[in-house]
Design a protein around this motif. Structure first.
Motif, PDB file in Angstrom:
ATOM      1  N   ILE A  12       0.673  -1.563   0.074  1.00  0.00           N
ATOM      2  CA  ILE A  12       0.110  -0.018   0.300  1.00  0.00           C
ATOM      3  C   ILE A  12       1.352   0.785   0.210  1.00  0.00           C
ATOM      4  N   PRO A  40       2.446  10.666  -3.418  1.00  0.00           N
ATOM      5  CA  PRO A  40       3.971  11.179  -2.693  1.00  0.00           C
ATOM      6  C   PRO A  40       4.412  11.850  -1.925  1.00  0.00           C
ATOM      7  N   VAL A 285      16.329   7.155   1.325  1.00  0.00           N
ATOM      8  CA  VAL A 285      17.512   5.448   1.813  1.00  0.00           C
ATOM      9  C   VAL A 285      17.240   5.197   2.910  1.00  0.00           C
TER      10      VAL A 285
HETATM   11  C1  LIG Z   1      10.129  18.669   0.132  1.00  0.00           C
HETATM   12  C2  LIG Z   1      10.449  18.058   0.798  1.00  0.00           C
HETATM   13  C3  LIG Z   1      11.449  17.564   0.603  1.00  0.00           C
HETATM   14  C4  LIG Z   1      12.450  16.565   0.326  1.00  0.00           C
HETATM   15  N1  LIG Z   1      13.846  16.039  -0.059  1.00  0.00           N
HETATM   16  C5  LIG Z   1      14.368  14.561   0.779  1.00  0.00           C
HETATM   17  C6  LIG Z   1      15.241  14.540   0.465  1.00  0.00           C
HETATM   18  O1  LIG Z   1      16.175  15.584  -0.263  1.00  0.00           O
HETATM   19  N2  LIG Z   1      16.224  13.496   0.564  1.00  0.00           N
HETATM   20  C7  LIG Z   1      15.747  12.340   1.248  1.00  0.00           C
HETATM   21  O2  LIG Z   1      15.829  11.405   1.774  1.00  0.00           O
HETATM   22  N3  LIG Z   1      14.092  12.491   1.738  1.00  0.00           N
HETATM   23  C8  LIG Z   1      14.099  14.014   1.136  1.00  0.00           C
HETATM   24  N4  LIG Z   1      12.388  14.444   1.479  1.00  0.00           N
HETATM   25  C9  LIG Z   1      11.676  12.770   2.744  1.00  0.00           C
HETATM   26  C10 LIG Z   1      11.270  12.407   1.757  1.00  0.00           C
HETATM   27  O3  LIG Z   1       9.943  12.707   0.616  1.00  0.00           O
HETATM   28  C11 LIG Z   1      10.380  11.092   2.173  1.00  0.00           C
HETATM   29  O4  LIG Z   1      11.118  10.184   3.239  1.00  0.00           O
HETATM   30  C12 LIG Z   1       9.788   9.957   1.095  1.00  0.00           C
HETATM   31  O5  LIG Z   1       9.144  10.430   0.699  1.00  0.00           O
HETATM   32  C13 LIG Z   1       8.512   8.400   2.240  1.00  0.00           C
HETATM   33  O6  LIG Z   1       8.784   8.398   0.974  1.00  0.00           O
HETATM   34  P1  LIG Z   1       7.574   6.587   1.340  1.00  0.00           P
HETATM   35  O7  LIG Z   1       7.750   6.278   0.179  1.00  0.00           O
HETATM   36  O8  LIG Z   1       7.856   6.007   3.036  1.00  0.00           O
HETATM   37  O9  LIG Z   1       6.665   7.959   1.936  1.00  0.00           O
HETATM   38  P2  LIG Z   1       6.209   9.012   0.328  1.00  0.00           P
HETATM   39  O10 LIG Z   1       6.482   9.812  -0.626  1.00  0.00           O
HETATM   40  O11 LIG Z   1       4.483   9.700   0.847  1.00  0.00           O
HETATM   41  O12 LIG Z   1       4.791   7.599  -0.558  1.00  0.00           O
HETATM   42  C14 LIG Z   1       3.801   6.887   0.331  1.00  0.00           C
HETATM   43  C15 LIG Z   1       2.626   6.652  -0.948  1.00  0.00           C
HETATM   44  O13 LIG Z   1       1.381   6.293  -0.237  1.00  0.00           O
HETATM   45  C16 LIG Z   1      -0.034   6.583  -0.949  1.00  0.00           C
HETATM   46  N5  LIG Z   1      -1.149   6.299   0.074  1.00  0.00           N
HETATM   47  C17 LIG Z   1      -1.030   6.582   1.330  1.00  0.00           C
HETATM   48  N6  LIG Z   1      -1.653   6.406   2.176  1.00  0.00           N
HETATM   49  C18 LIG Z   1      -2.846   5.142   0.887  1.00  0.00           C
HETATM   50  C19 LIG Z   1      -3.810   4.315   1.029  1.00  0.00           C
HETATM   51  N7  LIG Z   1      -4.446   4.044   1.764  1.00  0.00           N
HETATM   52  N8  LIG Z   1      -3.939   3.534   0.022  1.00  0.00           N
HETATM   53  C20 LIG Z   1      -3.645   3.257  -1.345  1.00  0.00           C
HETATM   54  N9  LIG Z   1      -2.410   4.878  -1.502  1.00  0.00           N
HETATM   55  C21 LIG Z   1      -1.903   5.413  -0.280  1.00  0.00           C
HETATM   56  C22 LIG Z   1       0.172   8.375  -1.046  1.00  0.00           C
HETATM   57  O14 LIG Z   1      -0.617   8.504  -1.759  1.00  0.00           O
HETATM   58  C23 LIG Z   1       1.806   8.414  -1.790  1.00  0.00           C
HETATM   59  O15 LIG Z   1       2.091   7.871  -2.789  1.00  0.00           O
HETATM   60  C24 LIG Z   1      11.717  15.951   1.217  1.00  0.00           C
HETATM   61  C25 LIG Z   1      10.621  16.089   1.377  1.00  0.00           C
HETATM   62  C26 LIG Z   1       9.697  16.736   1.196  1.00  0.00           C
HETATM   63  C27 LIG Z   1       8.078  17.008   1.794  1.00  0.00           C
END
Ligand SMILES: Cc1cc2nc3c(=O)[nH]c(=O)nc-3n(C[C@H](O)[C@H](O)[C@H](O)COP(=O)(O)OP(=O)(O)OC[C@H]3O[C@@H](n4cnc5c(N)ncnc54)[C@H](O)[C@@H]3O)c2cc1C
Length: 302
Positions: A12, A40, A285
């Motif tokens: 998910i 995301p 990462v």
């Molecule tokens: C402005 C900004 C700059 C950043 N810069 C960096 C950087 O330079 N380096 C770094 O390491 N990190 C950076 N980050 C942090 C990084 O974006 C996050 O650590 C990373 O995106 C986390 O990945 P994730 O897959 O856990 O979550 P996300 O990238 O948030 O992806 C989660 C996904 O799950 C989906 N989702 C949620 N609930 C549901 C559901 N019930 N059903 C279906 N889909 C769902 C969401 O829609 C989304 O598409 C930054 C963040 C921001 C806001």
């Protein structure tokens, strides 16, 4: 879709964590799908400079496109829609899946939740555009290096704002000011010492709103004062999208982040979590590493 009962795993979330899990599960030739709502946090990254292999920097949208293409090369199926419910069913799980053609229930032996967090935006018109242009930021670990020599405002409440201001001042910028949204900023004695020790200025009168002016950001106080910065870090907090797991009784910390063990399994057997939705460092990462561990553990258990 064919008999959903036969899925090995449902992932998910299709951010960096979910897409990494997809790549691993696809290369393990597992039967799985990724369900992604398509919002995301990573898509808001203007350009990241701390993801290895991208020495010149990489934008969030481009990084996600590459990760998705990579997983799909090995046959990963990434479905658009939302996982609305999660329940235990027999040896595995049932996931309610809402998509543009309706709703269905998918079943799988394991679930990996990689649903991320949502940053609470500061009060500012079109906050996402300000984030994408690097004027408003959420994460100094990510991009504090690029704030070197800039005038930095940190807007937050309580210990979170103070901690972030201290972190930036002690690492990158000599001009850091702590601001508070709506509530007066009245540091206690120990907090005042911390601010003084790190040369952090603070504005006691609360801030009403932020506005983007030219290539900077202005913080407007309730007293009519205008405080101008090159960059504002928002330390107001975030919402953990851990609701589906919490409904099954998975343990979370006080902020709502999921607690996971060594292989990224939550306290609910068979339910894994990776990325920002888990307790710890919200970094790409880290989420990718957790996803790799979770996917490999799931594969071995199958
Ligand atoms: C402005 C900004 C700059 C950043 N810069 C960096 C950087 O330079 N380096 C770094 O390491 N990190 C950076 N980050 C942090 C990084 O974006 C996050 O650590 C990373 O995106 C986390 O990945 P994730 O897959 O856990 O979550 P996300 O990238 O948030 O992806 C989660 C996904 O799950 C989906 N989702 C949620 N609930 C549901 C559901 N019930 N059903 C279906 N889909 C769902 C969401 O829609 C989304 O598409 C930054 C963040 C921001 C806001």
């Amino acid at each position: 879709m064919e008999n959903a009962d036969e899925l090995d795993c449902i992932v998910i979330g299709g951010g960096p964590a979910g897409l990494t899990a997809a790549l691993y599960l696809a290369r393990f030739e597992r039967r799985f799908v990724v369900i992604d709502k398509g919002e995301p946090r990573a898509a808001l990254i203007p350009e990241s400079h701390n993801v290895p292999f991208f020495a010149q920097g990489v934008g969030g949208v481009e990084m996600l496109r590459r990760a998705r293409d990579h997983a799909e090369t090995y046959g990963a199926r990434i479905l658009s829609g939302e996982a609305t419910t999660l329940a235990m069913k027999g040896d595995g799980f049932a996931v309610g899946f809402r998509h543009r053609d309706g709703e269905e229930t998918l079943r799988a032996r394991f679930v990996l939740l990689a649903s991320g967090v949502v940053d609470i935006p500061p009060r500012l018109a079109d906050a996402d555009a300000a984030v994408l242009s690097g004027l408003v930021r959420y994460c100094p670990i990510c991009d504090g290096y690029e704030a070197k020599g800039k005038r930095v405002g940190v807007i937050g409440r309580g210990a979170c704002g103070l901690g972030e201001a201290k972190f930036i001042a002690s690492t990158w910028s000599a001009e850091v000011t702590l601001l508070s949204l709506d509530e007066p900023l009245v540091p206690e004695r120990a907090e005042q010492s911390t601010l003084a020790e790190h040369d952090v200025d603070f504005v006691p009168i609360p801030i009403r709103t932020l506005v983007r002016v030219g290539d900077g950001i202005e913080a407007l106080g309730y007293d009519g004062a205008v405080h101008r910065f090159d960059i504002v870090y928002s330390a107001i907090g975030c919402d953990y999208r851990s609701g589906l797991a919490k409904a099954l009784g998975a343990a979370v910390n006080e902020a709502g982040a999921l607690k996971v063990a060594a292989h990224a399994e939550t306290t609910v057997p068979g339910l894994y979590a990776a990325g920002d939705v888990t307790e710890g460092l919200n970094q790409i990462v880290v989420g990718m590493g957790q996803a790799a561990r979770a996917a490999t553990h799931i594969h071995n258990r199958l």
